[in-house]
Design a protein around this motif. Structure first.
Motif, PDB file in Angstrom:
ATOM      1  N   VAL A 126       0.931  -1.303  -0.054  1.00  0.00           N
ATOM      2  CA  VAL A 126       0.011   0.019  -0.084  1.00  0.00           C
ATOM      3  C   VAL A 126       0.786   1.165  -0.148  1.00  0.00           C
ATOM      4  O   VAL A 126       0.532   2.173  -0.278  1.00  0.00           O
ATOM      5  CB  VAL A 126      -0.735  -0.042   1.273  1.00  0.00           C
ATOM      6  N   ASN A 127       1.868   1.279   0.819  1.00  0.00           N
ATOM      7  CA  ASN A 127       2.790   2.369   0.642  1.00  0.00           C
ATOM      8  C   ASN A 127       3.843   2.330  -0.360  1.00  0.00           C
ATOM      9  O   ASN A 127       4.555   3.448  -0.066  1.00  0.00           O
ATOM     10  CB  ASN A 127       3.580   2.506   2.262  1.00  0.00           C
ATOM     11  N   ALA A 128       4.074   1.677  -1.161  1.00  0.00           N
ATOM     12  CA  ALA A 128       4.952   1.844  -2.082  1.00  0.00           C
ATOM     13  C   ALA A 128       4.530   2.709  -3.219  1.00  0.00           C
ATOM     14  O   ALA A 128       3.209   2.756  -3.624  1.00  0.00           O
ATOM     15  CB  ALA A 128       5.130   0.022  -2.723  1.00  0.00           C
ATOM     16  N   SER A 129       5.615   3.243  -3.702  1.00  0.00           N
ATOM     17  CA  SER A 129       5.405   4.368  -4.784  1.00  0.00           C
ATOM     18  C   SER A 129       5.257   3.488  -6.142  1.00  0.00           C
ATOM     19  O   SER A 129       5.282   2.252  -6.142  1.00  0.00           O
ATOM     20  CB  SER A 129       6.579   5.173  -5.203  1.00  0.00           C
ATOM     21  N   MET A 130       4.622   4.104  -7.291  1.00  0.00           N
ATOM     22  CA  MET A 130       4.384   3.537  -8.190  1.00  0.00           C
ATOM     23  C   MET A 130       5.466   2.990  -9.030  1.00  0.00           C
ATOM     24  O   MET A 130       5.513   1.874  -9.858  1.00  0.00           O
ATOM     25  CB  MET A 130       3.636   4.540  -9.509  1.00  0.00           C
ATOM     26  N   ASP A 131       6.664   3.859  -8.997  1.00  0.00           N
ATOM     27  CA  ASP A 131       7.855   3.124  -9.608  1.00  0.00           C
ATOM     28  C   ASP A 131       8.528   2.276  -8.799  1.00  0.00           C
ATOM     29  O   ASP A 131       9.016   1.064  -9.285  1.00  0.00           O
ATOM     30  CB  ASP A 131       9.109   4.447  -9.278  1.00  0.00           C
ATOM     31  N   GLU A 132       8.374   1.927  -7.497  1.00  0.00           N
ATOM     32  CA  GLU A 132       8.580   0.616  -6.969  1.00  0.00           C
ATOM     33  C   GLU A 132       7.688  -0.630  -7.515  1.00  0.00           C
ATOM     34  O   GLU A 132       8.368  -1.616  -7.724  1.00  0.00           O
ATOM     35  CB  GLU A 132       8.548   0.908  -5.532  1.00  0.00           C
ATOM     36  N   HIS A 133       6.539  -0.270  -7.568  1.00  0.00           N
ATOM     37  CA  HIS A 133       5.523  -1.435  -8.278  1.00  0.00           C
ATOM     38  C   HIS A 133       6.029  -1.583  -9.645  1.00  0.00           C
ATOM     39  O   HIS A 133       6.288  -3.014  -9.905  1.00  0.00           O
ATOM     40  CB  HIS A 133       4.137  -0.887  -8.039  1.00  0.00           C
ATOM     41  N   LYS A 134       6.472  -0.596 -10.383  1.00  0.00           N
ATOM     42  CA  LYS A 134       6.722  -0.872 -11.737  1.00  0.00           C
ATOM     43  C   LYS A 134       8.192  -1.641 -11.913  1.00  0.00           C
ATOM     44  O   LYS A 134       8.347  -2.746 -12.440  1.00  0.00           O
ATOM     45  CB  LYS A 134       7.024   0.372 -12.520  1.00  0.00           C
ATOM     46  N   THR A 135       9.013  -1.398 -11.052  1.00  0.00           N
ATOM     47  CA  THR A 135      10.495  -2.051 -10.859  1.00  0.00           C
ATOM     48  C   THR A 135       9.989  -3.646 -10.481  1.00  0.00           C
ATOM     49  O   THR A 135      10.820  -4.448 -10.927  1.00  0.00           O
ATOM     50  CB  THR A 135      11.421  -1.471  -9.943  1.00  0.00           C
ATOM     51  N   CYS A 136       9.355  -3.649  -9.389  1.00  0.00           N
ATOM     52  CA  CYS A 136       9.116  -5.145  -8.856  1.00  0.00           C
ATOM     53  C   CYS A 136       8.463  -5.734 -10.024  1.00  0.00           C
ATOM     54  O   CYS A 136       8.776  -7.290 -10.276  1.00  0.00           O
ATOM     55  CB  CYS A 136       8.337  -4.845  -7.523  1.00  0.00           C
ATOM     56  N   PHE A 137       7.445  -5.490 -10.699  1.00  0.00           N
ATOM     57  CA  PHE A 137       6.572  -6.151 -11.604  1.00  0.00           C
ATOM     58  C   PHE A 137       7.692  -6.514 -12.696  1.00  0.00           C
ATOM     59  O   PHE A 137       7.849  -7.607 -13.239  1.00  0.00           O
ATOM     60  CB  PHE A 137       5.472  -5.256 -12.068  1.00  0.00           C
ATOM     61  N   LYS A 138       8.580  -5.757 -13.357  1.00  0.00           N
ATOM     62  CA  LYS A 138       9.408  -5.864 -14.188  1.00  0.00           C
ATOM     63  C   LYS A 138      10.316  -7.188 -13.849  1.00  0.00           C
ATOM     64  O   LYS A 138      10.736  -7.996 -14.555  1.00  0.00           O
ATOM     65  CB  LYS A 138      10.270  -4.603 -14.498  1.00  0.00           C
ATOM     66  N   LYS A 139      10.823  -6.844 -12.505  1.00  0.00           N
ATOM     67  CA  LYS A 139      11.755  -7.988 -12.073  1.00  0.00           C
ATOM     68  C   LYS A 139      11.285  -9.362 -11.980  1.00  0.00           C
ATOM     69  O   LYS A 139      11.750 -10.312 -12.300  1.00  0.00           O
ATOM     70  CB  LYS A 139      12.429  -7.470 -10.380  1.00  0.00           C
ATOM     71  N   THR A 140       9.888  -9.289 -11.585  1.00  0.00           N
ATOM     72  CA  THR A 140       9.038 -10.526 -11.316  1.00  0.00           C
ATOM     73  C   THR A 140       9.057 -11.290 -12.871  1.00  0.00           C
ATOM     74  O   THR A 140       9.425 -12.563 -12.993  1.00  0.00           O
ATOM     75  CB  THR A 140       7.769 -10.252 -10.907  1.00  0.00           C
ATOM     76  N   ILE A 141       8.588 -10.550 -13.785  1.00  0.00           N
ATOM     77  CA  ILE A 141       8.375 -10.873 -15.085  1.00  0.00           C
ATOM     78  C   ILE A 141       9.744 -11.504 -15.583  1.00  0.00           C
ATOM     79  O   ILE A 141       9.719 -12.393 -16.313  1.00  0.00           O
ATOM     80  CB  ILE A 141       7.858  -9.873 -15.876  1.00  0.00           C
ATOM     81  N   GLN A 142      10.672 -10.755 -15.634  1.00  0.00           N
ATOM     82  CA  GLN A 142      12.215 -10.845 -15.843  1.00  0.00           C
ATOM     83  C   GLN A 142      12.505 -12.560 -15.159  1.00  0.00           C
ATOM     84  O   GLN A 142      12.953 -13.474 -16.067  1.00  0.00           O
ATOM     85  CB  GLN A 142      13.159 -10.157 -15.794  1.00  0.00           C
ATOM     86  N   LYS A 143      12.185 -12.605 -14.065  1.00  0.00           N
ATOM     87  CA  LYS A 143      12.722 -13.793 -13.367  1.00  0.00           C
ATOM     88  C   LYS A 143      11.778 -14.992 -13.844  1.00  0.00           C
ATOM     89  O   LYS A 143      12.245 -16.165 -14.056  1.00  0.00           O
ATOM     90  CB  LYS A 143      12.152 -13.594 -11.797  1.00  0.00           C
ATOM     91  N   MET A 144      10.474 -14.727 -14.207  1.00  0.00           N
ATOM     92  CA  MET A 144       9.660 -15.839 -14.664  1.00  0.00           C
ATOM     93  C   MET A 144      10.164 -16.195 -16.220  1.00  0.00           C
ATOM     94  O   MET A 144      10.417 -17.414 -16.329  1.00  0.00           O
ATOM     95  CB  MET A 144       8.377 -15.348 -14.848  1.00  0.00           C
ATOM     96  N   PHE A 145      10.480 -15.293 -16.863  1.00  0.00           N
ATOM     97  CA  PHE A 145      10.795 -15.719 -18.452  1.00  0.00           C
ATOM     98  C   PHE A 145      12.419 -16.394 -18.267  1.00  0.00           C
ATOM     99  O   PHE A 145      12.645 -17.215 -18.805  1.00  0.00           O
ATOM    100  CB  PHE A 145      11.102 -14.602 -19.214  1.00  0.00           C
ATOM    101  N   GLY A 146      13.222 -15.910 -17.180  1.00  0.00           N
ATOM    102  CA  GLY A 146      14.643 -16.402 -17.184  1.00  0.00           C
ATOM    103  C   GLY A 146      14.279 -17.974 -16.622  1.00  0.00           C
ATOM    104  O   GLY A 146      15.055 -19.099 -16.914  1.00  0.00           O
ATOM    105  N   MET A 147      13.383 -18.296 -15.606  1.00  0.00           N
ATOM    106  CA  MET A 147      13.196 -19.693 -15.195  1.00  0.00           C
ATOM    107  C   MET A 147      12.506 -20.569 -16.515  1.00  0.00           C
ATOM    108  O   MET A 147      12.946 -21.687 -16.353  1.00  0.00           O
ATOM    109  CB  MET A 147      12.165 -19.598 -14.074  1.00  0.00           C
TER     110      MET A 147
END
Length: 78
Positions: A39-60
Motif C-alpha cells: 500500500v505504501n510503495a510508490s508507483m516506481d517501486e511497483h513498476k520495478t518489482c513487476f519488471k523484475k518478477t516478469i524477467q525472473k519468470m522468463f528466465g526460469m
C-alpha cells in the motif's frame, strides 16, 4: 545535491521487491507487513518489482526449456 537525490531514488526502486523482515514472524504478521509495504510503495517501486518478477519468470522458463532440451538429447543419443 541533485546527484544525492537521484542516487536515493535509485536505491529505493532497487529495493522495491519484498523480502521477509522477520524470519520468526507468524503468517499473519508477515502478511500484514506485506500489505503495508504494498500500500505504501510508490508507483516506481511497483513498476520495478513487476519488471523484475516478469524477467525472473522468463528466465526460469528458459532454464526449464534448456533442461528439457538437454534431457531429450541424452535420451535420443542413448
Amino acid at each position: 545535491m541533485e546527484t544525492q537525490k537521484s542516487q536515493g531514488e535509485k536505491q529505493a526502486t532497487m529495493a522495491s521487491c519484498r523480502k521477509k523482515k522477520n524470519e520468526e514472524a507468524t503468517f499473519l504478521e508477515d502478511l500484514k507487513d506485506h500489505i503495508d509495504e504494498f500500500v505504501n510503495a510508490s508507483m516506481d517501486e511497483h513498476k520495478t518489482c513487476f519488471k523484475k518478477t516478469i524477467q525472473k519468470m522468463f528466465g526460469m522458463s528458459k532454464i526449464v526449456a534448456e533442461r528439457n532440451a538437454e534431457s531429450k538429447e541424452t535420451t535420443v543419443s542413448k
